[in-house]
Write a protein that holds these residues in place. Structure first.
Motif, PDB file in Angstrom:
ATOM      1  N   LEU A  29       0.788  -1.108  -0.140  1.00 41.10           N
ATOM      2  CA  LEU A  29      -0.374   0.260  -0.113  1.00 41.10           C
ATOM      3  C   LEU A  29       1.160   1.019   0.078  1.00 41.10           C
ATOM      4  CD1 LEU A  29      -3.269  -0.427   2.155  1.00 41.10           C
ATOM      5  CD2 LEU A  29      -2.874   0.410   0.001  1.00 41.10           C
ATOM      6  N   PHE A  30       1.827   1.432   0.892  1.00 40.55           N
ATOM      7  CA  PHE A  30       2.395   2.545   0.707  1.00 40.55           C
ATOM      8  C   PHE A  30       3.118   2.743  -0.072  1.00 40.55           C
ATOM      9  CE2 PHE A  30       7.388   3.240   1.514  1.00 40.55           C
ATOM     10  CZ  PHE A  30       7.060   5.158   1.903  1.00 40.55           C
ATOM     11  N   ALA A  31       3.717   1.163  -1.282  1.00 44.99           N
ATOM     12  CA  ALA A  31       4.663   1.866  -2.402  1.00 44.99           C
ATOM     13  C   ALA A  31       3.600   1.941  -3.981  1.00 44.99           C
ATOM     14  CB  ALA A  31       4.726  -0.004  -2.837  1.00 44.99           C
ATOM     15  N   THR A  58       6.634   6.426   9.698  1.00 41.70           N
ATOM     16  CA  THR A  58       5.814   6.470   9.848  1.00 41.70           C
ATOM     17  C   THR A  58       4.776   6.706   9.179  1.00 41.70           C
ATOM     18  OG1 THR A  58       6.980   8.395   9.765  1.00 41.70           O
ATOM     19  CG2 THR A  58       5.119   9.297  10.168  1.00 41.70           C
ATOM     20  N   TYR A  59       4.070   6.436   8.487  1.00 38.95           N
ATOM     21  CA  TYR A  59       2.794   5.738   7.297  1.00 38.95           C
ATOM     22  C   TYR A  59       2.422   4.506   8.452  1.00 38.95           C
ATOM     23  CZ  TYR A  59       0.100   3.384   3.640  1.00 38.95           C
ATOM     24  OH  TYR A  59      -1.047   2.951   3.261  1.00 38.95           O
ATOM     25  N   VAL A  60       3.458   3.640   8.713  1.00 38.70           N
ATOM     26  CA  VAL A  60       2.618   2.077   9.676  1.00 38.70           C
ATOM     27  C   VAL A  60       2.035   2.747  11.146  1.00 38.70           C
ATOM     28  CG1 VAL A  60       3.091   0.335  10.878  1.00 38.70           C
ATOM     29  CG2 VAL A  60       4.077   0.767   8.536  1.00 38.70           C
ATOM     30  N   LYS A  61       2.673   3.928  11.458  1.00 35.70           N
ATOM     31  CA  LYS A  61       2.004   4.623  12.617  1.00 35.70           C
ATOM     32  C   LYS A  61       0.719   5.455  12.622  1.00 35.70           C
ATOM     33  CE  LYS A  61       4.004   7.610  16.761  1.00 35.70           C
ATOM     34  NZ  LYS A  61       4.718   8.893  16.618  1.00 35.70           N
ATOM     35  N   ALA A  62       0.983   5.777  11.534  1.00 32.70           N
ATOM     36  CA  ALA A  62      -0.424   6.472  11.633  1.00 32.70           C
ATOM     37  C   ALA A  62      -1.925   5.353  11.550  1.00 32.70           C
ATOM     38  CB  ALA A  62      -0.410   6.807  10.541  1.00 32.70           C
ATOM     39  N   LEU A  63      -0.982   4.537  11.082  1.00 36.49           N
ATOM     40  CA  LEU A  63      -2.461   3.184  10.212  1.00 36.49           C
ATOM     41  C   LEU A  63      -2.511   2.785  11.832  1.00 36.49           C
ATOM     42  CD1 LEU A  63      -1.571   1.399   6.843  1.00 36.49           C
ATOM     43  CD2 LEU A  63      -2.574   3.311   7.073  1.00 36.49           C
ATOM     44  N   PHE A  88      -9.752   1.935   2.573  1.00 36.27           N
ATOM     45  CA  PHE A  88     -10.746   0.826   2.153  1.00 36.27           C
ATOM     46  C   PHE A  88     -10.216  -0.521   2.269  1.00 36.27           C
ATOM     47  CE2 PHE A  88     -14.850   2.230   1.049  1.00 36.27           C
ATOM     48  CZ  PHE A  88     -15.590   0.978   1.076  1.00 36.27           C
ATOM     49  N   ILE A  89      -9.010  -0.281   1.423  1.00 40.00           N
ATOM     50  CA  ILE A  89      -8.109  -1.578   1.203  1.00 40.00           C
ATOM     51  C   ILE A  89      -7.600  -2.197   2.313  1.00 40.00           C
ATOM     52  CG2 ILE A  89      -5.609  -2.675  -0.035  1.00 40.00           C
ATOM     53  CD1 ILE A  89      -5.908  -0.567  -1.877  1.00 40.00           C
ATOM     54  N   ILE A  90      -6.983  -1.213   3.338  1.00 43.78           N
ATOM     55  CA  ILE A  90      -6.806  -2.099   4.706  1.00 43.78           C
ATOM     56  C   ILE A  90      -7.940  -2.533   5.272  1.00 43.78           C
ATOM     57  CG2 ILE A  90      -5.889  -1.631   6.229  1.00 43.78           C
ATOM     58  CD1 ILE A  90      -4.137   1.397   5.218  1.00 43.78           C
ATOM     59  N   SER A 116      -7.369  -0.556  -7.494  1.00 41.08           N
ATOM     60  CA  SER A 116      -6.374   0.065  -6.978  1.00 41.08           C
ATOM     61  C   SER A 116      -5.448   0.465  -8.259  1.00 41.08           C
ATOM     62  CB  SER A 116      -5.351  -0.089  -6.435  1.00 41.08           C
ATOM     63  OG  SER A 116      -6.081  -1.030  -5.279  1.00 41.08           O
ATOM     64  N   ILE A 117      -5.443  -0.825  -8.976  1.00 41.62           N
ATOM     65  CA  ILE A 117      -4.493  -1.132  -9.928  1.00 41.62           C
ATOM     66  C   ILE A 117      -4.370   0.194 -11.389  1.00 41.62           C
ATOM     67  CG2 ILE A 117      -3.424  -2.295 -12.224  1.00 41.62           C
ATOM     68  CD1 ILE A 117      -3.796  -4.197 -10.376  1.00 41.62           C
ATOM     69  N   VAL A 118      -5.698   0.565 -11.371  1.00 45.42           N
ATOM     70  CA  VAL A 118      -6.054   1.510 -12.693  1.00 45.42           C
ATOM     71  C   VAL A 118      -5.371   2.708 -12.029  1.00 45.42           C
ATOM     72  CG1 VAL A 118      -8.115   2.508 -13.839  1.00 45.42           C
ATOM     73  CG2 VAL A 118      -7.975  -0.630 -13.438  1.00 45.42           C
TER      74      VAL A 118
END
Lengths: 334, 323
Positions: A23-25, A67-72, A305-307, B174-176
């Protein structure tokens, strides 16, 4: 049993870790500047600087990821570009609607699907069986959104039997405690509100439940057909047990294992289907919220959403595995 | 399946089970290979025939679209005849009437088949290649690689688990979002969303063959592991994966339409696409329901064709149904 549960729970950790890296990527791979894609085209330079600082986009990647994971982990999923509302709060408000819809759909699929599959297996090769099998193939092949449109067209627009949209008639001044509208109706003893919410659920739930129904029918049929040939069923028959007892204790209990797994695997499908069904019926759950997020490219919402869905999906699978242990003692031992 | 057949001689999972069968091993009684036997059973299965006929029609319509109509897709040549309240129905010039933009409905449907076929086949091919690749790596290492192999197997499968934990539609979205909204993004998205199922299937059937005699024999003959995996295990294990690919064509066609429905599909108005036709039709439900019904049934029937054939193939390849 507890150790089994803990081990399965531990297995979720690498999956969620991997997901967070992806997700980060993903957020960084989005076209354009991450701050801009988080804030949208009309963001002011000050806002971009603020986001860059808040998310630490100017820092090294590893630092950024932490930082990103911490926020999540702190439940900070950001806020919607469109409405500015906190993503997690909106989920909390809307999730009950989707759960209500998904559960009703699943209930419909199980209550109709298991008996149908059982009857089909008992009558293999006869008309009933052929009809059930053909029906289930057709059910799998029909797109959810088309089925939803059809149901709405026939039962709401033409026949006028059921409402076309929303979760409840806005004219009913219902009290909402849990945001599960049917449950709320029962809790507050506002029976008309509960009934109205049920009527609003009917068409979306049937639309959403049809594919799981088709799959459950087929799995039940195949599984029952296999179990019926087992030695222990013949033994039970020769012992002179009644047909009902054999069905309940010997056939169904053994045949339902694959069905339970299938039901768990449907969770992801249900969530995908909910996006489409809720959109057709203007049902205010997370599905239609996601649809809005997709059409406005509201990335913080999409990411949240994805998470959210991945966690829920993993949890459902965990529950299914545990249920498996409850139904099948052999799993507990191994 | 109530098909009466001479007992198939070629058992499943024997080294001779290559696609050509194993002719000539026993001259007086030629064996029937796994695939040939399956094909024989398929030919006598009405379900398979029905599916194949639907698919054949669909492919013919898609390929010969320009010959089936004298209009161009998305041409909107009769836009003037469409009013806010009415969409002209069947007439002499347009036997299925116009769509809400004033294009010929039949033309839109016929050209829509092209899109569905193209998107379905390409995306499933992507999913099959990536998924079978991952599955073969995991299965091969898991079956033959010892401790390190088990680790590789585990790593690959955890990665697949991650993909599986995101519902396919969301994965596609997400890919789109990253690749932008174009035809390739849609194909890749739908293809990638199919990777987990192929990877799991192929790995599963390869692991179950890891201890098979022919694998031991190949090892005893001194073949390199890579060759055992690629030349022996994958061909013997790929059956269920191919069946799944047929079934996935149905899902892919539905998912293409679903992405369009969500506004993420092909956006060029000159390209006819069934899912987008459905969206456009929604606003005209009351006056012209056929605008939604025609593309909807087109998607459902095509998907049904692939489902029927796929199911019949599954049955034909399943050794249990041969008893």
């Amino acid at each position: 049993m507890l150790r089994f549960a803990l081990r399965r729970l531990a297995l979720m950790v690498p999956v969620l870790f991997g997901l967070s890296v992806l997700l980060f990527a993903w957020v960084r791979a989005l076209p354009g500047d991450p701050a801009r894609s988080l804030l949208g085209e009309r963001a002011t330079p000050e806002a971009i600087v603020a986001v860059n600082e808040a998310y630490g986009f100017d820092q090294p990647l590893l630092q950024q990821y932490l930082t990103y994971v911490k926020a999540l982990l702190q439940g900070d999923f950001g806020s919607s570009i469109q409405s500015g509302a906190d993503v997690l709060t909106t989920f909390g408000d809307r999730f009950p609607a989707t759960v209500e819809l998904a559960l009703t759909a699943m209930l419909f699929a199980i209550v109709v699907g298991v008996p149908l599959g059982y009857l089909a297996a008992r009558n293999q090769g006869r008309l009933l069986d052929t009809a059930v099998v053909s029906g289930s193939l057709l059910g799998v092949a029909t797109p959810v959104f088309f089925l939803a449109i059809l149901l709405k067209l026939v039962f709401a627009d033409w026949l006028g039997w059921l409402p076309t949209a929303l979760r409840q008639d806005p004219r009913i001044d219902a009290t909402h405690i849990t945001n599960f509208y049917v449950l709320d109706g029962f809790l507050t003893r506002e029976w008309d509100a509960a009934w109205d919410a049920m009527l609003h659920l009917a068409l979306p739930a049937i639309a959403l439940g049809t594919i799981p129904l088709a799959i459950i029918v087929r799995i039940t049929r195949a599984s029952v057909a296999e179990v019926l040939h087992e030695d222990y069923v013949r033994t039970a028959e020769s012992k002179g047990l009644s047909r009902g007892t054999i069905s309940r204790r010997h056939v169904l209990r053994n045949a339902l294992l694959p069905v339970v797994t299938t039901i768990g695997l449907q969770a992801g499908l249900l969530l995908s289907g909910a996006v489409l069904t809720e959109t057709v019926f203007g049902f205010n759950g997370i599905g239609s919220y996601l649809f809005q997020a997709i059409s406005t490219r509201d990335f913080p919402v999409l990411q949240g959403f994805i998470i959210f869905i991945a966690v829920i999906y993993s949890l459902i699978n965990l529950v299914v595995d545990l249920l498996y242990g409850v139904i099948d003692p052999r799993v507990r031992v191994s | 399946m109530s098909v009466t057949l001479p007992p198939a001689a070629g058992p499943v999972g024997t080294p001779g089970g290559d696609p050509a069968g194993a002719p000539g091993l026993v001259p007086d009684q030629p064996g029937v290979g796994l695939w040939r036997g399956a094909f024989r059973r398929l030919r006598r299965n009405p379900t398979a025939i029905a599916g194949a006929v639907i698919i054949l029609l669909f492919v013919l319509v898609a390929v010969f679209a320009p010959l089936l109509t004298s209009y161009q897709p998305g041409a909107a040549e009769d836009a003037g005849k469409v009013t806010p309240l009415t969409v002209p129905g069947p007439s002499e010039d347009h036997w299925l009437g116009l769509d809400r933009y004033g294009s010929d409905m039949w033309t839109q449907l016929v050209y829509g088949a092209r899109q569905s076929l193209l998107y379905g086949v390409v995306s499933t091919a992507i999913g099959l290649t990536l998924g079978a690749g991952l599955g073969a790596i995991a299965g091969g290492f898991g079956a033959l690689g010892g401790r390190v192999g088990g680790w590789v197997d585990n790593a690959v499968m955890r990665f697949v688990d991650i993909m599986l934990s995101v519902p396919s539609l969301l994965l596609a979205v997400s890919i789109v979002a990253v690749l932008g909204q174009n035809a390739y993004a849609v194909m890749i998205a739908i293809g990638v969303a199919q990777v987990p199922i192929f990877a799991r299937l192929l790995r599963g059937s390869m692991l179950s063959q890891g201890k098979a005699d022919y694998v031991l024999a190949a090892g005893a003959l001194g073949l390199r592991k890579r060759r055992i995996v690629a030349g022996h295990m994958v061909p013997n294990a790929i059956g269920p994966t191919i069946v799944q690919a047929t079934l996935n064509l149905a899902t892919a066609i539905i998912e293409v339409a679903a992405l369009s429905y969500l506004g993420l599909g092909e956006s060029d108005p000159a390209v006819a696409e069934w899912g987008r036709m459905l969206v456009a039709a929604q606003e005209r439900f009351d006056s012209a329901a056929r605008l939604a019904l025609l593309p909807g049934f087109a998607i459902a029937i095509t998907a049904l064709g692939f489902t029927l054939l796929g199911e019949a193939m599954r049955e034909a390849l399943d050794p249990r149904t041969r008893r």
